[in-house]
Design a protein around this motif. Structure first.
Motif, mmCIF file in Angstrom:
data_model
loop_
_atom_site.group_PDB
_atom_site.id
_atom_site.type_symbol
_atom_site.label_atom_id
_atom_site.label_comp_id
_atom_site.label_asym_id
_atom_site.label_seq_id
_atom_site.Cartn_x
_atom_site.Cartn_y
_atom_site.Cartn_z
ATOM 1 N N ILE A 47 0.124 5.484 -33.112
ATOM 2 C CA ILE A 47 -1.243 5.835 -32.737
ATOM 3 C C ILE A 47 -2.125 4.650 -33.102
ATOM 4 O O ILE A 47 -2.154 4.222 -34.266
ATOM 5 C CB ILE A 47 -1.725 7.114 -33.447
ATOM 6 C CG1 ILE A 47 -0.833 8.294 -33.062
ATOM 7 C CG2 ILE A 47 -3.196 7.390 -33.106
ATOM 8 C CD1 ILE A 47 -1.094 9.563 -33.848
ATOM 9 N N ALA A 48 -2.821 4.133 -32.095
ATOM 10 C CA ALA A 48 -3.748 3.023 -32.303
ATOM 11 C C ALA A 48 -5.173 3.570 -32.318
ATOM 12 O O ALA A 48 -5.522 4.451 -31.533
ATOM 13 C CB ALA A 48 -3.600 1.981 -31.202
ATOM 14 N N HIS A 49 -5.971 3.051 -33.232
ATOM 15 C CA HIS A 49 -7.387 3.420 -33.363
ATOM 16 C C HIS A 49 -8.230 2.282 -32.809
ATOM 17 O O HIS A 49 -7.942 1.106 -33.068
ATOM 18 C CB HIS A 49 -7.727 3.639 -34.840
ATOM 19 C CG HIS A 49 -9.202 3.649 -35.113
ATOM 20 N ND1 HIS A 49 -9.950 4.789 -35.040
ATOM 21 C CD2 HIS A 49 -10.055 2.650 -35.438
ATOM 22 C CE1 HIS A 49 -11.206 4.491 -35.319
ATOM 23 N NE2 HIS A 49 -11.294 3.203 -35.558
ATOM 24 N N TYR A 50 -9.264 2.625 -32.059
ATOM 25 C CA TYR A 50 -10.259 1.662 -31.571
ATOM 26 C C TYR A 50 -11.634 2.215 -31.922
ATOM 27 O O TYR A 50 -11.846 3.431 -31.845
ATOM 28 C CB TYR A 50 -10.157 1.477 -30.052
ATOM 29 C CG TYR A 50 -8.829 0.916 -29.621
ATOM 30 C CD1 TYR A 50 -8.631 -0.462 -29.521
ATOM 31 C CD2 TYR A 50 -7.755 1.753 -29.331
ATOM 32 C CE1 TYR A 50 -7.403 -0.985 -29.141
ATOM 33 C CE2 TYR A 50 -6.530 1.244 -28.952
ATOM 34 C CZ TYR A 50 -6.362 -0.125 -28.855
ATOM 35 O OH TYR A 50 -5.144 -0.627 -28.485
ATOM 36 N N PRO A 51 -12.573 1.359 -32.287
ATOM 37 C CA PRO A 51 -13.900 1.855 -32.663
ATOM 38 C C PRO A 51 -14.617 2.585 -31.524
ATOM 39 O O PRO A 51 -15.452 3.452 -31.761
ATOM 40 C CB PRO A 51 -14.667 0.616 -33.091
ATOM 41 C CG PRO A 51 -13.842 -0.554 -32.721
ATOM 42 C CD PRO A 51 -12.458 -0.085 -32.429
ATOM 43 N N ASN A 52 -14.261 2.262 -30.277
ATOM 44 C CA ASN A 52 -14.831 2.912 -29.104
ATOM 45 C C ASN A 52 -14.018 2.488 -27.884
ATOM 46 O O ASN A 52 -13.168 1.594 -27.975
ATOM 47 C CB ASN A 52 -16.324 2.570 -28.931
ATOM 48 C CG ASN A 52 -16.557 1.073 -28.951
ATOM 49 O OD1 ASN A 52 -15.961 0.326 -28.184
ATOM 50 N ND2 ASN A 52 -17.420 0.620 -29.857
ATOM 51 N N SER A 53 -14.284 3.124 -26.752
ATOM 52 C CA SER A 53 -13.511 2.792 -25.552
ATOM 53 C C SER A 53 -13.792 1.375 -25.082
ATOM 54 O O SER A 53 -12.921 0.735 -24.482
ATOM 55 C CB SER A 53 -13.789 3.805 -24.436
ATOM 56 O OG SER A 53 -15.151 3.786 -24.068
ATOM 57 N N GLY A 54 -14.996 0.871 -25.356
ATOM 58 C CA GLY A 54 -15.329 -0.505 -24.977
ATOM 59 C C GLY A 54 -14.448 -1.524 -25.679
ATOM 60 O O GLY A 54 -14.109 -2.565 -25.101
ATOM 61 N N ALA A 55 -14.051 -1.231 -26.915
ATOM 62 C CA ALA A 55 -13.169 -2.141 -27.650
ATOM 63 C C ALA A 55 -11.807 -2.219 -26.964
ATOM 64 O O ALA A 55 -11.233 -3.307 -26.837
ATOM 65 C CB ALA A 55 -13.020 -1.684 -29.097
ATOM 66 N N PHE A 56 -11.293 -1.081 -26.518
ATOM 67 C CA PHE A 56 -10.026 -1.087 -25.787
ATOM 68 C C PHE A 56 -10.163 -1.893 -24.499
ATOM 69 O O PHE A 56 -9.304 -2.713 -24.171
ATOM 70 C CB PHE A 56 -9.579 0.343 -25.491
ATOM 71 C CG PHE A 56 -8.290 0.423 -24.722
ATOM 72 C CD1 PHE A 56 -7.073 0.309 -25.369
ATOM 73 C CD2 PHE A 56 -8.294 0.605 -23.344
ATOM 74 C CE1 PHE A 56 -5.872 0.374 -24.659
ATOM 75 C CE2 PHE A 56 -7.107 0.667 -22.630
ATOM 76 C CZ PHE A 56 -5.901 0.552 -23.294
ATOM 77 N N MET A 57 -11.259 -1.674 -23.770
ATOM 78 C CA MET A 57 -11.501 -2.412 -22.524
ATOM 79 C C MET A 57 -11.600 -3.916 -22.791
ATOM 80 O O MET A 57 -11.076 -4.723 -22.015
ATOM 81 C CB MET A 57 -12.779 -1.909 -21.849
ATOM 82 C CG MET A 57 -12.663 -0.517 -21.291
ATOM 83 S SD MET A 57 -11.355 -0.352 -20.065
ATOM 84 C CE MET A 57 -11.860 -1.581 -18.883
ATOM 85 N N GLU A 58 -12.288 -4.281 -23.870
ATOM 86 C CA GLU A 58 -12.399 -5.695 -24.230
ATOM 87 C C GLU A 58 -11.017 -6.290 -24.480
ATOM 88 O O GLU A 58 -10.722 -7.412 -24.045
ATOM 89 C CB GLU A 58 -13.278 -5.851 -25.469
ATOM 90 C CG GLU A 58 -13.500 -7.285 -25.892
ATOM 91 C CD GLU A 58 -14.368 -7.413 -27.127
ATOM 92 O OE1 GLU A 58 -14.353 -8.505 -27.727
ATOM 93 O OE2 GLU A 58 -15.055 -6.437 -27.501
#
Length: 139
Positions: A90-101
């Motif tokens: 399970i990966a955590h990202y601060p928000n969906s924008g971070a994943f997109m970046e």
């Protein structure tokens, strides 16, 4: 047919859901015995996937990503008995924008070639905390 990359439609749905707050991505990965590089290089799927992790880790960290859980499959309790996963995390990202970046970063785009060569099939499931439930699903 394996599932390795998102379709354009699914990716558009992901981008459209830009809700605030962290996201978690459940990753289930089945590796090929031999990687399938377009240039024909000979390495195992596990070696190619390790190269993906090594080459993408700086971008993953820079956008605020972290692995909050990783493990290995021991046994199928509910589901197809023949189904197996070689990597689970399970990966955590601060928000969906971070994943997109991350997925649009040029360094990541180069690293993803290793993932594409390594993976036979996978599942990538975007998750959010259930605000109406406590940490336990029972009671």
């Amino acid at each position: 047919m394996g599932h390795v990359d998102p379709t354009k439609e699914v990716f558009a749905q992901f981008k459209a859901n830009a809700r605030p707050g962290p996201i978690h991505m459940l990753n289930l990965v089945r590796l090929r015995a031999q990687a399938a590089y377009p240039d024909g290089r000979k390495v195992t799927g596990a070696e190619a996937y390790a190269n993906y992790g090594k080459d993408s880790s700086a971008v993953f960290s820079r956008v605020g990503g972290s692995v909050v859980w990783s493990g290995m499959m021991e046994a199928m309790v509910i589901g197809p008995l023949a189904e197996h996963w070689d990597a689970m995390f399970i990966a955590h990202y601060p928000n969906s924008g971070a994943f997109m970046e991350m997925v649009t970063d040029p360094v990541y785009r180069q690293a993803v070639v290793h993932r594409q060569a390594a993976v036979e099939t996978s599942r990538l499931i975007r998750c959010a905390r259930n605000p109406s439930r406590s940490e336990t699903v029972f009671g």
